[in-house]
Structure formats: C-alpha cells, structure tokens
Design a protein around this motif. Sequence first.
Motif, short mmCIF file in Angstrom:
data_model
loop_
_atom_site.label_atom_id
_atom_site.label_comp_id
_atom_site.label_asym_id
_atom_site.label_seq_id
_atom_site.Cartn_x
_atom_site.Cartn_y
_atom_site.Cartn_z
N GLY A 145 21.46 42.48 23.69
CA GLY A 145 20.64 43.48 24.61
C GLY A 145 20.40 42.62 25.96
N SER A 146 20.66 41.32 25.97
CA SER A 146 20.69 40.47 27.15
C SER A 146 21.88 40.60 27.92
N ALA A 147 21.76 39.91 29.00
CA ALA A 147 23.02 39.90 29.96
C ALA A 147 24.18 39.44 29.19
N CYS A 148 23.79 38.44 28.40
CA CYS A 148 25.26 37.76 27.73
C CYS A 148 24.81 37.62 26.08
N PRO A 149 25.22 38.36 25.28
CA PRO A 149 24.89 38.19 23.93
C PRO A 149 25.91 37.16 23.47
N LEU A 150 25.22 36.11 22.65
CA LEU A 150 25.96 35.00 22.50
C LEU A 150 25.51 34.23 20.99
N PRO A 151 26.34 33.34 20.48
CA PRO A 151 25.98 32.76 19.40
C PRO A 151 24.39 31.89 19.37
N VAL A 152 24.28 31.48 20.54
CA VAL A 152 23.04 30.82 20.90
C VAL A 152 22.20 31.72 21.92
N ALA A 153 20.95 31.34 22.12
CA ALA A 153 20.18 31.77 23.17
C ALA A 153 19.28 30.66 23.91
N PHE A 154 19.03 30.82 25.10
CA PHE A 154 18.37 29.93 25.79
C PHE A 154 17.70 30.57 27.21
N ASP A 155 16.63 29.68 27.72
CA ASP A 155 15.83 30.01 28.92
C ASP A 155 16.90 29.69 30.17
N VAL A 156 16.90 30.88 31.33
CA VAL A 156 17.43 30.65 32.22
C VAL A 156 16.44 30.40 33.40
N ALA A 157 16.80 29.44 34.16
CA ALA A 157 16.05 28.95 35.58
C ALA A 157 15.66 30.20 36.25
N ALA A 158 14.61 30.20 36.98
CA ALA A 158 13.91 31.16 37.69
C ALA A 158 14.95 31.47 38.95
N GLY A 159 15.25 32.81 39.13
CA GLY A 159 16.25 32.83 40.40
C GLY A 159 17.50 32.79 39.99
N TRP A 160 18.09 32.22 39.04
CA TRP A 160 19.55 32.13 38.61
C TRP A 160 19.89 33.50 37.90
N LYS A 161 21.19 34.01 38.14
CA LYS A 161 21.60 35.34 37.47
C LYS A 161 22.91 35.08 36.42
N ALA A 162 22.64 35.78 35.40
CA ALA A 162 23.44 35.50 34.30
C ALA A 162 24.47 36.83 34.45
N LYS A 163 25.52 36.53 34.05
CA LYS A 163 26.58 37.87 33.92
C LYS A 163 27.57 37.58 32.64
N ALA A 164 27.80 38.56 32.05
CA ALA A 164 28.92 38.42 31.05
C ALA A 164 30.15 38.27 31.65
N VAL A 165 30.98 37.35 30.94
CA VAL A 165 32.53 37.52 31.79
C VAL A 165 33.22 38.71 31.05
N ASP A 166 33.93 39.35 31.75
CA ASP A 166 34.80 40.76 31.43
C ASP A 166 36.15 40.27 31.56
N ARG A 167 36.55 40.10 30.59
CA ARG A 167 38.09 39.63 30.47
C ARG A 167 39.00 40.88 30.58
N ALA A 168 38.38 42.17 30.03
CA ALA A 168 39.19 43.43 30.13
C ALA A 168 39.55 43.91 31.73
N GLY A 169 38.51 43.31 32.57
CA GLY A 169 38.55 43.75 33.88
C GLY A 169 39.89 43.21 34.54
N LEU A 170 40.60 42.24 33.94
CA LEU A 170 41.86 41.89 34.54
C LEU A 170 43.05 42.79 34.14
N GLY A 171 42.83 43.62 33.09
CA GLY A 171 44.00 44.58 32.77
C GLY A 171 44.29 44.33 31.31
N ASP A 172 45.33 45.17 30.93
CA ASP A 172 45.59 44.89 29.54
C ASP A 172 47.27 44.57 29.37
N SER A 173 47.91 44.10 30.45
CA SER A 173 49.35 43.69 30.50
C SER A 173 49.43 42.27 29.74
N ALA A 174 50.59 42.00 29.79
CA ALA A 174 50.83 40.67 29.21
C ALA A 174 50.58 39.70 30.39
#
Length: 226
Positions: free
Chosen positions: A65-94
């Motif tokens: 449910g957080s910005a990046c579901p991961l095998p670990v969790a940790f605190d993010v510094a105030a003001g920093w912005k987390a985003k999950a990497v979207d591999r699918a955003g590059l398409g599905d071609s070879a």
Amino acid sequence: MSIGAGTAWRVPLAVAVLLGGALTGCADGAEPGGAGASAGGTATSASVASSAGVARSGGRVGAAGSACPLPVAFDVAAGWKAKAVDRAGLGDSAEAGELADALLKQGPVTAVCEIDAKPAGNIGFLRVYTAGPAAGDARTVLRAFVAAEGSVSRVTYRAFASGGLSGVEADYLVTDKLLEEKAKKSAVAVTTSKGPVVLHLGGLDTGEHDEMLPAYELAKRTLRAT
C-alpha cells in the motif's frame, strides 16, 4: 538497442528527458505517519555512521500500500518523493525489454523504486534494487553491483546490521570519463527471505552526495523486513 548495464540509472536527468518519466509509476511520496528514525535499529559497531547525522522522517516506504511495496521497509527523509519503477511503461516488445534491462539492471539486481531528493533541494536519488534468492548473498551481490558501476576506485566494505537484517555496505568513487570527475557513491545490501535488496545513494556530484547522507543514514537505521 544496447546500452551499458546500469548506465542510464547513473544519469537520471538524461533518463527523464528521454523517457518522460515512463519508468516511474503514479504512486507518489512516502507513506505518511511512518516510524521516525528514533524507532529504527542502529547499525553494528562495524558500520560507520554518517557524521552528517540523521534526517527527519517524512514517512515510510516498503509496506503493502506504500509508494513502493518492497521486501524491506524504511523511513524516507522529509521532502523526498518515492515512486515505484514502472518497467511496463517502456512497452512489451523485445526492444523494450532490452532497453528496460539496460536501464534498470545493475549487476545481478534490478531497480524497483527511486526516491527523489529534488523536492528537498538536492539533485540525486536513493534507489532500491532487488533480485531473487538465487542471486547470492549480500556480499556477493554488492560486490557485483559496485563492479557494474564501471570505473570504480577507493572501495571500502564493512559489515552492516539493522532491524534484524544483516549484510554489507560500501562507499566508493566513480569516475565520469566524459567530465573527468570523481563522485562519491554509497550502497548497502541486505539478505531477506525474498532475496537480496540493495539501497544505493547517488548524487550529481560529491557535494550533493554528502548533503544527502543524512537521508541515507535514516533509511539504513530504520530498515526492516516486510
């Protein structure tokens, strides 16, 4: 298309221009109300704490449910912005798959989350890389990760432990052959039941890196398995 492994992730501004943010998802920011640094575990005596201190927490990432579901969790510094990497955003071609591997993989691990320091006033990222259990232990993975940076020097390794997790951390210099400049980098690898996880701190230059160390220290001290 062939690009050196990990290259684009060490030049985030170029990636942003070329891909228009396609690699990151829409979930922004850390989970509010996360535990602060005071609740985190401390590293072992073998781990060298940052002399710059520890940043104030602005939330937490890693849990479902957080910005990046991961095998670990940790605190993010105030003001920093987390985003999950979207591999699918590059398409599905070879070709898209080859590009994604070139951009996201460094050694045996693949980038899955990036935490941008720009909203807090710095140019750099704290990035999270993961791999399956077959990738090896934390030391093996971190050595391969650092080697994949390219022109590396003055590498120092030391044991790391926090929140029931153990592994290895490293500090090193990377030489930009075009600019003929060296920049500090830091990374820590831990072993989890889901495979190794690497946290990597990289800035535009050594000055930016040093200014971001308190955020990196916060992440390390509050690191927990999910």
